[in-house]
Each structure stands twice: as C-alpha cells, then as structure tokens.
Design an enzyme around this catalytic site. Structure first.
Site, PDB file in Angstrom:
ATOM      1  N   ASP A  96       0.877  -1.171   0.000  1.00  0.00           N
ATOM      2  CA  ASP A  96       0.000   0.000   0.000  1.00  0.00           C
ATOM      3  C   ASP A  96       0.916   1.224   0.000  1.00  0.00           C
ATOM      4  OD1 ASP A  96      -2.291   1.656   0.217  1.00  0.00           O
ATOM      5  OD2 ASP A  96      -2.012   1.758   2.384  1.00  0.00           O
TER       6      ASP A  96
ATOM      7  N   GLU B  92      -1.555  -1.386  -4.911  1.00  0.00           N
ATOM      8  CA  GLU B  92      -2.784  -0.633  -5.133  1.00  0.00           C
ATOM      9  C   GLU B  92      -2.655   0.245  -6.372  1.00  0.00           C
ATOM     10  OE1 GLU B  92      -5.762   1.115  -2.056  1.00  0.00           O
ATOM     11  OE2 GLU B  92      -4.174   2.597  -2.377  1.00  0.00           O
TER      12      GLU B  92
ATOM     13  N   ASP C  85      -2.139   1.257   7.361  1.00  0.00           N
ATOM     14  CA  ASP C  85      -1.385   1.023   6.121  1.00  0.00           C
ATOM     15  C   ASP C  85      -0.977  -0.445   5.986  1.00  0.00           C
ATOM     16  OD1 ASP C  85      -1.146   3.863   5.147  1.00  0.00           O
ATOM     17  OD2 ASP C  85      -0.220   4.058   7.116  1.00  0.00           O
TER      18      ASP C  85
END
Length: 186
Positions: free
Chosen positions: A20, A82, A154
């Site tokens: 991420d 992502e 996160d």
C-alpha cells in the site's frame, strides 16, 4: 521399472507481498497461500519513510530500499500493489503515483510481476463491499488472518492487497479466464 507420481504432494505455498504505497508511510503485508487456498499471515509493517524531515526524493529512496530489503528477507513470489485512484488534490495524487512507482520498481528489480488492484476491488474481496471504510478493512483482515490487537491502517491495507491477490489468483485458476477479461468495458 516404472516412474510413480505422488498425487498426494501438493505444491508448496505461494508467498504474496501486498504493498500500500504512500509518501508518508508505505504499508507492507506478506501472506502465504497454500494449494487449498488457505491464507496464512507471514509479516506486516508500515515503512515510515517521512521520519527525520526527509525530503521527497529521500522518501522515495526509503520506499525502494525498504521494500528491496523486505523482499530479500521474505522472498515473496508474487507482488500486488494498489492502483492509483483520482484524488481531489493533484499534488497528493502525484506524490502517491511517485511512491507507487518506487514500490513497483523495487518489485520489478527483484524480477517479480506486479499485479494491480483498485481500492474498490480490494474492499470487495476482503469485506464484500467496494464501499467499505478503512476500519471495516482492518477488522476483516485481522479476523481472516487471526491477528490479535490493533492493526495499523497502512499495514492492514497491504495485507488486504495480498489477500485480494490470493483470492484472485485462485479464482483465475479455477475459472481458467485471465483476470483482464473480468473487467467491464466502459
């Protein structure tokens, strides 16, 4: 003399790294998925890349080097990151894109193919709704992996990214249709 093939030996688990990316913190999550689809937690953390007043190029270097070190230590076979979404603030979107680029470069330098998922695909895979909020994702990731205590946001998002890829690769194998064909044409 005949050769025998063992039908009972299942392929080894596949280790998946979920990333991420972020210019302040980059989430890292690693899971193993076995031949039956069972997902096991291996590691998670948030790389704090903005500590010590680091300028932006230094942060990108920290993302790249931190991820390379994690890949060297845990030896993932596959990586998921992502996909960039449209942000309201152009400067934030550019910084996120650059952090994502540093993460992708780290994986590619290590010879891995990078699989990309949108935030809504991740939420759908983990929570069951593409509109889930961060706390729902954190809760479901912890429940799915049997983790106790609070899970940093996160790191939870990175684990969710790895879980999404594990589910997607299993579905792709069962159905026999490439993931690219799943996407709706707009």
């Amino acid at each position: 003399m005949t050769d025998t093939v063992s039908l009972t030996s299942a392929p080894a688990a596949v280790r998946i790294l979920g990333i991420d990316p972020g210019s302040q913190r980059t989430g890292v999550g690693i899971v193993d998925v076995d031949a039956r689809g069972r997902i096991t937690h291996v590691h998670h953390q948030a790389l704090a890349v903005s500590t010590g007043g680091a300028d932006f190029p230094e942060r990108l270097k920290r993302i790249f080097e931190g991820l390379c070190a994690i890949m060297d230590e845990y030896a993932p076979a596959e990586t998921s990151v992502e996909r960039v979404f449209m942000a309201r603030n152009a400067d934030s979107a550019l910084k996120l894109g650059q952090a994502r680029g540093a993460a992708i470069c780290a994986a590619v330098v290590r010879g891995m193919i990078v699989h990309e998922y949108s935030p809504s695909e991740v939420k759908q895979a983990v929570v069951g709704s593409g509109r889930a909020d961060k706390t729902q994702v954190q809760h479901m990731v912890a429940a799915m992996l049997g983790l106790k205590g609070p899970l940093q946001a996160d790191a939870a998002d990175a684990l969710a990214m790895a879980i999404t890829h594990a589910h997607t690769r299993a579905s792709t194998a069962r159905v026999g249709i490439p993931r690219a064909a799943w996407r709706r044409r707009r």
